[in-house]
Design an enzyme around this catalytic site. Structure first.
Site, PDB file in Angstrom:
ATOM      1  N   ASP A 404      58.650  42.553 -18.193  1.00 44.18           N
ATOM      2  CA  ASP A 404      57.827  40.960 -18.057  1.00 44.18           C
ATOM      3  C   ASP A 404      57.244  41.151 -19.424  1.00 44.18           C
ATOM      4  OD1 ASP A 404      55.574  38.826 -17.193  1.00 44.18           O
ATOM      5  OD2 ASP A 404      54.185  40.447 -16.807  1.00 44.18           O
ATOM      6  N   GLU A 506      40.691  34.488 -20.699  1.00 44.88           N
ATOM      7  CA  GLU A 506      38.826  33.957 -20.680  1.00 44.88           C
ATOM      8  C   GLU A 506      37.977  34.173 -21.006  1.00 44.88           C
ATOM      9  OE1 GLU A 506      39.186  32.842 -15.959  1.00 44.88           O
ATOM     10  OE2 GLU A 506      39.214  30.775 -17.386  1.00 44.88           O
ATOM     11  N   PHE A 548      42.959  27.313 -12.046  1.00 40.14           N
ATOM     12  CA  PHE A 548      43.527  27.931 -12.737  1.00 40.14           C
ATOM     13  C   PHE A 548      45.272  27.881 -11.722  1.00 40.14           C
ATOM     14  CE2 PHE A 548      47.432  30.057 -14.537  1.00 40.14           C
ATOM     15  CZ  PHE A 548      46.998  29.552 -16.131  1.00 40.14           C
ATOM     16  N   LYS A 571      41.090  23.121 -19.719  1.00 43.05           N
ATOM     17  CA  LYS A 571      41.853  24.222 -21.133  1.00 43.05           C
ATOM     18  C   LYS A 571      43.351  24.437 -20.383  1.00 43.05           C
ATOM     19  CE  LYS A 571      40.431  28.474 -20.160  1.00 43.05           C
ATOM     20  NZ  LYS A 571      39.224  29.433 -19.744  1.00 43.05           N
ATOM     21  N   GLY A 683      56.421  34.077 -18.106  1.00 46.93           N
ATOM     22  CA  GLY A 683      55.834  32.714 -17.728  1.00 46.93           C
ATOM     23  C   GLY A 683      55.279  31.850 -18.365  1.00 46.93           C
ATOM     24  N   ASP A 684      55.967  32.645 -20.220  1.00 42.60           N
ATOM     25  CA  ASP A 684      55.126  32.087 -21.330  1.00 42.60           C
ATOM     26  C   ASP A 684      55.866  31.224 -22.060  1.00 42.60           C
ATOM     27  OD1 ASP A 684      52.966  31.985 -22.556  1.00 42.60           O
ATOM     28  OD2 ASP A 684      52.980  34.080 -23.151  1.00 42.60           O
ATOM     29  N   LYS A 805      62.014  35.050 -11.209  1.00 43.08           N
ATOM     30  CA  LYS A 805      62.596  36.474 -11.961  1.00 43.08           C
ATOM     31  C   LYS A 805      63.728  36.962 -10.271  1.00 43.08           C
ATOM     32  CE  LYS A 805      57.910  36.488 -14.495  1.00 43.08           C
ATOM     33  NZ  LYS A 805      56.967  37.524 -14.913  1.00 43.08           N
ATOM     34  N   ASP A 826      53.160  44.320 -14.960  1.00 48.21           N
ATOM     35  CA  ASP A 826      52.530  44.753 -14.612  1.00 48.21           C
ATOM     36  C   ASP A 826      51.382  43.716 -13.465  1.00 48.21           C
ATOM     37  OD1 ASP A 826      51.941  42.685 -16.291  1.00 48.21           O
ATOM     38  OD2 ASP A 826      49.880  43.464 -16.906  1.00 48.21           O
ATOM     39  N   ASN A 829      52.677  38.180 -10.431  1.00 49.06           N
ATOM     40  CA  ASN A 829      53.418  37.475 -10.288  1.00 49.06           C
ATOM     41  C   ASN A 829      54.878  38.060 -10.814  1.00 49.06           C
ATOM     42  OD1 ASN A 829      53.138  38.669 -12.814  1.00 49.06           O
ATOM     43  ND2 ASN A 829      53.622  37.412 -14.021  1.00 49.06           N
TER      44      ASN A 829
END
Lengths: 1141, 371
Positions: A404, A506, A548, A571, A683-684, A805, A826, A829
């Site tokens: 990850d 956040e 979110f 945001k 996921g970025d 994944k 970690d 997800n």
């Protein structure tokens, strides 16, 4: 198991009704039909497996379900029933030992469980019943009871929060024992319930129990005598889970909805699916071979026996007549019993002790991981955690690492780097002094002022302060924060302490805003307080939080300011915000966002919109409606969110740096050098992930990147499928066909100049590849894709959903050659891929403990992976592989002489060795040295393994447990067995072996063979041992001494319980014969000679196996030298042997 | 075994662990909690860190080449000694089964003949050094057959008269002779070798008997500890055997095995003990007598000898052979060339290998300081 039982019990019900109705306090409600008390299970937790009554049968049944135990049971029964050469004790005793030890262990574990259960079940809780507070045992709580819980108590069952002692109708809870997340979570009471719980008449309708901790859907009907029933929606925020602890709240009242085995904790309790290691598969394969050997040996002997007997005078010579019973026996039955007898005689070839030893090795060996202080992380005060010891050796076999990005490669320790307001860049990455100036100055910061308008600036900062779900830490911490404010000094760590959030981004943003003068002071009964630059406190009423989620990739809040304005702040990721704002605003900011992304920062865009009253009323109604929905609530909410978050205006963007983990690059480099392919699944977004990959040196400057993303697919302006096809073929040609054949060596082109490829794919494209049109092309795409990936040094998959994944892991796992995969992550997800891979590693990171709970091994930091694989994994693999091979070897050369003896004793199943030797061989004489070896051996020093990652390649692909080495060991065993038997056979051509002319008999024969055997197999292990600690010395020399001692002892006493004193003084007599001594020495030396030669003449196996200078190693006391792998002849005379202190 | 079960108890325990973890996290990662640190940090001992001081054997040229040389030389030394020792042993062997009509015992080989004697004449042209041992040998006789081996009753043989009445079942089918318990029971005792030999030196036409010593032919422990006669009844061994039958194949009961020496009877008869120690292989020899007395203590002098055999033991039925062996022994036992040859071969092999290694080493020696 539990789940099975549950399904069995409740499965039927679940199918019929998908929700349950609970009567709060068991009070019948007016509007409903006759009150039928629904039946739910009681609140007793049963985690134990056995009861006193069923322990013995159940435990025995479970133990004998294991194939090995069953096999030994069969052998034992055969020995009991049939007249066999060895007494049932020889196999019964070890079996009994193994079974007893296992049963005691499992019994003890179950007793602990009983105790724990009892503790939980007998715990006294307070229940409100008919207006009285009654103390009763936790197990007697029924669904519908109203339970009182006070601070720091754990909830006895799953409760719906009705009343809290706090003014704001909330309570705080930690779920540390459930998912390890130790932050305080806020839970809310059901709105509008009456203060007087006695008069509350309500029903709760909620779904049937399900294990997801974070999901709960329900509805509460509140009946009042005069009005229509009020309906309130219930979500996870109203549900208090059994096992969680009440914090910061004096007491609460809640109604039990799920009890006992139906609580979410209990449902989450099931054992994980068993992962089996490749070594175990090898063992089973070898076992099969040995079983075949055993069967064929027995078959050969039986056949030859009857062939031999058919000759004249052999079947029944006058000196050895048969009994009447034998004469009468049916011939085929006789043959069958003979076959069984031979089986029994040779059954020691599959030793019961091997399983015990392998399990002991795994169990004890895994402690070295937990004990390793290199894995200890001072920050979280924890070391590594081993959840299963079955996979230790698999750590040495890893071919693919799926990692990850966030929290694994990177620290997930966010730092606010810069922001961009209205197209102007604000950088804040300076020293502390400058930071002070930002914080202390009461007035506006001049630097900021110059760029964007003050209005915009403050709006942006307010947005940062309001649009989040951060909590300020309770009690004393508030004071510290304010004190620090007065002092004007805010060390970053102190600041961080004040905020708790589910996502570190956040906190970083709130902290960032703080640096620019806007401080979030906390949320107090739906009112958010912020302190602005003028040091005034602004109050905002928090109306809605649009949470979110990974699909929307954004969150919003709706607040009402003091002035009465209703504002929506949003945001989210650029891709999810840009389409929802005006495009002319986008252009100004996009440049910054993209630049930040390529620098590896996480970017978020901030937008806002003002809602007029009518709009708000509409939105409010829609949101409430969606929240009340019992079915498809998620989807409905999503739709409303999407509706609301439109037509916003973009204010700015933020850049947050997620720093790389310590030694991330070194670790990745080492893994690659070790021949492990690293895939980053994140996921970025692509740019961020790519830059992380460069930073981790997964991609080098020379690496050619093959991109397969939505962007490259849309380049050509043609249909996506066509373009995909084209690109796949092109990349395939590049990476696979033109690449030099990989078979030339395991070593990938690390030093050589050939082109390296990196592959990038995103989630959308991946699903296109995996689930493309139903035609046959899908499988072709998949194989093309796989081939390309396998030829790339690193693969980056971005924009992945958790399930994708797992899909990727599964695809690689099932590809050709079924490579061993490892997943490391970690967060929650990553759980799916951790569970999917052969080995799952959890990082004890900041995103909770779910990954850790589901992993096989957990480590505090990514950098520990290097030692875990390269040192521990490598050593474990070598150890267990050697253990397995050695076990088969030593039993082959143990039983082979016994087999050969049948040719000389008329196939009469005469054992060569005494029963005591047969029994003790595997238990006492030869078991300890190999166990010590398999726990302590370091054929290469740990330092060298860490320094030279490529050593890992030597054991890749199950190298020492393949058929080649197996054949070698088997040949060795056969060679030794033949040598032992025929060596002594030649000696016994004249059995007068003593100088007094007396002759030796058959037990002397067996004892000589056995002595040679014990010494040879032990010394063979001594030759293989490269790392002699005092323990090795003790057990190797100790077991040889024990053998000699035991033989004297066993032969020195007339044992009253023995039928025949056949070994009486045989051993001592043997030692009085010079010839016996000489033949023992000769045979031991001759058996080990080839081994010594191999050891001496072995070619170096890799260029990295260099020897360290022995002179240096004696310094430091902890360093150990690496045994040289160079062949003997390449070594100098001077470096003979060295003791490492 | 270790991790297969469902460690629910671990769940509760984990709670505790997490509590301490929680304090750590709440401190914002600051190392304030010193107690927690002590509790959680793994022990830094050599054992737990896998850093026990260790000796790493290195089979370097400096050890192995001289080592092989030394081993080779020692082995060759032992081999030569063994070889010479074995060479010096004199053996005289003669098959007296009497299969061929021109062999002396041909007539006796007919099973129907009772109390048949035959004699073998031989001439010693060289002094046969003493002490000389007389062995009898049988081939294709499976004393190591499992059923045969267990067919005895240890308690009987250790003199326990309780087992005289009810011998062990393992003796089957030689337990009862028409209802009377057999003592000693079992196939092993029943098939005891019953040929007897007398050796004469032919001196000027007269037969001068060579005294044969039947003492010390069995294992000391067998004679003194394992085998015991039943307690005498009225001073008579025969009475102790009252109510028992002799083994079917025996001519005389156990207490009359040796008429010349009353103490050599019953289970303490040394011939019996020698027989009861099972041979390892189907072709075996057993010690019959030693020649240690009188004129022959130093050996058999040159001359003509006659060996008189009372031929009783049938072997042709199962394809067996009988032989008689005269042999002396060295420090390593009877004549056996195997050990000497093996030691010589292995010794020379070691030396050859050490030479080969020396050559290879000299040729490919790496420069110093290669590391």
């Amino acid at each position: 198991m539990l789940r099975r039982r549950l399904n069995h019990l409740f499965g039927g019900d679940e199918k019929r009704v998908d929700s349950r109705t609970i009567y709060v306090g068991h009070r019948q409600c007016p509007g409903t039909e006759a009150f039928i008390a629904p039946k739910f299970c009681d609140n007793r937790i049963v985690s134990s497996k056995y009861t006193v009554w069923n322990f013995l049968p159940k435990n025995l049944f479970e133990q004998f379900r294991r194939i090995a135990n069953f096999y030994f049971l069969i052998i034992f029964l055969v020995q009991v029933i049939v007249d066999t050469p060895t007494s049932p004790v020889t196999s019964g005793l070890p079996l009994f030992f193994v079974i007893t030890v296992t049963a005691i262990k499992q019994g003890y574990e179950d007793w602990l469980r009983h105790k724990a259960d009892k503790e939980v079940n007998k715990y006294l809780v307070t229940v409100l019943e008919d207006g009285r507070r009654i103390r009763k045992e936790s197990e007697r709580i029924k669904v519908g009871d109203v339970v009182e819980v006070v601070e720091d108590e754990t909830f006895p069952c799953d409760l719906i929060l009705l009343q809290s002692s706090r003014d704001d109708d909330t309570c705080f809870v930690t779920t540390a024992s459930l998912d390890g997340e130790s932050n305080h979570k806020t839970h809310y009471t059901v709105p509008d319930t009456e203060k007087d719980l006695e008069s509350l008449t309500a029903t709760i309708e909620c779904e049937q129990p399900q294990p997801d901790l974070y999901k709960f859907v329900g509805r509460m009907h509140i009946y009042r005598s005069d009005q229509d029933p009020a309906v309130r929606s219930l979500g996870p925020e109203n549900l208090l889970l059994k096992g969680a602890t009440l914090k910061n709240t004096k007491k609460i009242y809640g109604v039990a909805v799920y009890t006992g085995m139906e609580t979410k904790m209990a449902l989450n309790y099931q054992g994980k699916s068993q992962k089996r290691s490749a070594v175990e598969k090898s063992i089973n394969a070898f076992l099969l071979v040995y079983l075949c050997i055993l069967l064929s040996k027995a078959l050969v002997c039986t056949t030859l026996k009857y062939v031999w007997q058919s000759r004249d005078g052999q079947d029944e010579p006058w000196y050895n007549q048969k009994t009447q019973k034998e004469k009468d026996a049916y011939k085929f039955l006789k043959m069958f019993t003979d076959f069984l007898s031979f089986m029994v005689l040779f059954n020691f070839i599959i030793p019961v002790s091997m399983y015990v030893t392998v399990e002991m090795q795994k169990f004890l060996g895994s402690f070295f991981i937990t004990w390793d202080k290199d894995f200890f992380d001072p920050e979280i005060q924890e070391g590594a955690l081993v959840n299963t010891s079955d996979l230790n050796e698999e750590l040495g076999q890893v071919e693919y690492v799926f990692t990850d990005k966030t929290g694994t490669l990177t620290q997930n320790n966010m730092e606010f780097i810069e922001c961009c307001i209205d197209g102007f860049q604000y950088k804040n990455r300076d020293s502390c002094s400058e930071l002070d100036s930002f914080c202390v100055t009461d007035g506006p910061v001049s630097k900021l002022h110059e760029k964007a308008g003050r209005e915009k600036e403050e709006l942006f900062l307010r947005a940062l302060c309001l649009c989040h779900t951060v909590q300020v830490k309770e009690a004393g911490d508030m004071e510290t924060v304010s004190e620090d404010q007065i002092d004007g000094l805010l060390p970053p760590t102190e600041q961080q302490k004040g905020f708790i959030a589910s996502s570190p981004d956040e906190v970083a943003l709130v902290m960032g805003a703080m640096k620019y003068g806007f401080t979030f002071l906390g949320l107090d009964s739906k009112t958010m307080k912020i302190r602005n630059r003028q040091n005034d406190v602004e109050l905002y009423e928090l109306l809605h939080v649009l949470n979110f989620d990974p699909v929307r990739r954004r969150m919003s809040v709706i607040v009402r300011s003091k002035a009465g304005e209703t504002l929506l702040f949003c945001k989210g990721a650029d891709s999810s915000i840009f389409p929802r704002v005006r495009s002319e605003e986008v252009d100004r900011i996009r440049v910054h966002v993209e630049r930040n992304a390529t620098e590896g920062y996480r970017t978020l865009c901030v937008a806002y919109k003002q809602l007029c009253t009518e709009e708000y009323v509409e939105v409010d109604a829609k949101l409430r409606e969606a929240r009340l929905a019992l079915q498809d609530r998620e989807e409905k909410l999503m739709a409303v969110y999407n509706q609301v978050e439109t037509g916003m205006s973009l204010i700015g963007a933020t850049a947050v740096e997620d720093r790389l983990q310590e030694e991330a690059a070194e670790t990745m480099e080492a893994l690659q050098e070790a021949g492990i392919k690293v895939w980053v699944l994140t996921g970025d977004k692509m740019e961020t992930a790519k830059s992380t990959c460069y930073a981790c040196r997964l991609f080098q400057r020379g690496t050619e990147l093959l991109e397969l993303t939505v962007r490259t697919l849309e380049d050509g302006g043609r249909k996506r499928e066509e373009r995909l096809h084209e690109l796949l073929l092109e990349y395939h040609k590049k990476a696979v066909q033109d690449a030099p054949p990989a078979k030339l060596g395991v070593r990938r082109s690390w030093v050589t100049a050939s082109q390296e490829y990196g592959f990038i794919i995103d989630g959308a494209t991946l699903s296109l590849v995996l689930n493309s049109s139903p035609e046959a092309s899908s499988t072709r795409y998949k194989s093309l894709f796989l081939q390309i990936c396998q030829n790339c040094t690193a693969v980056l998959c971005c924009r992945m959903a958790p399930l994708q994944k797992a899909q990727i892991v599964k695809m690689v796992k099932n590809s050709k050659g079924s490579p061993i995969t490892l997943s490391i992550g970690d967060g929650a997800n990553d759980v799916s891929m951790i569970l999917e891979a052969h080995v799952g590693i959890g990082i004890k990171g900041k995103e909770g403990r779910q990954a850790v709970r589901n992993s096989d091994y957990a480590i505090p930091k990514l950098k520990h992976l290097k030692k875990l694989l390269l040192a521990h994994g490598h050593l474990y693999y070598v150890r267990i592989a050697h253990l397995v091979q050695y076990f088969f070897y030593k039993n082959l050369c143990f039983i082979l002489p016994q087999f050969l003896y049948q040719f000389f004793c008329g196939y009469s199943q005469q054992p060569l060795y005494d029963a005591a030797y047969l029994t003790m061989y595997n238990i006492c004489f030869t078991s300890m040295p190999i166990l010590a070896y398999s726990l302590l051996e370091q054929h290469i020093a740990i330092e060298s393994l860490m320094d030279t990652a490529s050593l890992y390649r030597e054991v890749a692909k199950n190298a020492t447990l393949r058929w080649g080495p197996f054949l070698y060991w088997t040949t060795l065993g056969i060679f030794h067995g033949l040598l032992f038997f025929f060596g002594v056979r030649c000696l016994f051509s004249n059995p007068a072996l003593q100088d007094n002319g007396q002759v030796f008999g058959n037990w002397s024969y067996g004892t000589i063979v056995f002595t040679v055997l014990v010494f040879t197999v032990t010394l063979k292990l001594a030759l293989d041992t490269r790392h002699w600690t005092w323990i090795n010395h003790l057990v190797i020399w100790g077991s040889l001494a024990f053998y000699v001692f035991f033989s004297f002892f066993w032969g020195g006493i007339i044992w009253p319980f023995l039928q025949q004193q056949r070994l009486y003084f045989v051993f001592a007599n043997m030692l009085s014969s010079v010839s016996a001594w000489l033949v023992i020495i000769l045979l031991i030396l001759l058996s080990l000679l080839p081994e010594i030669l191999v050891l001496v003449l072995r070619k170096p196996r890799g260029p990295h196996r260099r020897q360290k200078n022995p002179g240096q190693s004696s310094v430091g006391g902890q360093q150990s030298t690496q045994a040289s792998a160079r062949p003997l002849l390449m070594r100098t005379f001077s470096d003979e042997s060295n003791t490492v202190r | 075994m270790a991790a297969s079960c469902w460690p629910a108890s671990g769940f509760y325990r984990e709670k505790k662990r997490n509590c301490s973890a929680r304090t750590a996290i709440f401190d914002g990662g600051m190392m304030k909690n010193k107690e927690g640190e002590v509790a959680n940090r793994p022990d830094n001992t050599a054992f737990t860190q896998q850093r026990l001081p260790a000796w790493q054997p290195m089979l370097s040229a400096g050890i192995v080449i001289p080592g092989f040389l030394v081993i080779g030389l020692v082995f060759i030394g032992i081999g030569v000694a063994l070889f010479l020792g074995s060479q010096s042993i004199q053996v005289l062997e003669s098959d007296y089964t009497g299969l061929n009509s021109n062999t002396p015992c041909y007539e006796c080989s007919d099973a129907s003949k009772k109390n048949c004697t035959c004699s073998i004449e031989f001439t010693l042209t060289k002094q046969f050094d003493g002490p000389v041992f007389l062995y009898y040998g049988l081939s294709n006789f499976f004393q190591n057959h499992r059923k045969y081996g267990v067919s005895r009753d240890y308690y009987q043989l250790s003199g326990d008269t309780a087992y005289f009445k009810n011998p062990s079942d393992s003796c089957s089918p030689y337990i009862y002779d028409s209802g009377v318990p057999i003592v000693p029971c079992g196939a092993a005792a029943n098939s005891m070798f019953n040929d007897s030999f007398r050796l004469y030196q032919l001196v000027g036409g007269t037969k001068k008997p060579v005294p044969l010593d039947g003492k010390g032919i069995s294992w000391w422990t067998d004679y003194n500890i394992v085998f015991r006669n039943p307690p005498l009844v009225n001073g008579s061994l025969a009475a102790a055997f009252n109510g028992t039958a002799k083994p079917v194949n025996w001519a005389k009961p156990a207490y009359e095995l040796d008429t010349s020496d009353p103490s050599n009877n019953g289970f303490m008869n040394e011939d019996f003990l020698v027989w009861m120690r099972r041979a390892a292989l189907p072709d075996f020899r057993k010690l019959y007598r030693r020649i240690t007395q009188g004129d022959y203590a130093a050996g058999l002098p040159v001359g003509n000898y006659s060996l008189e055999i009372s031929y009783n033991y049938p072997v042709i039925g199962f394809g067996g052979r009988k032989k008689i062996v005269l042999s002396n022994v060295s420090w390593m036992g009877g004549k056996n060339m195997f050990l000497g040859v093996a030691y010589l071969v292995i010794g020379s092999l070691c030396i050859v290998m050490s030479l080969v290694m020396l050559i290879v080493y000299a040729k490919y020696k790496f420069p110093e300081g290669d590391s």
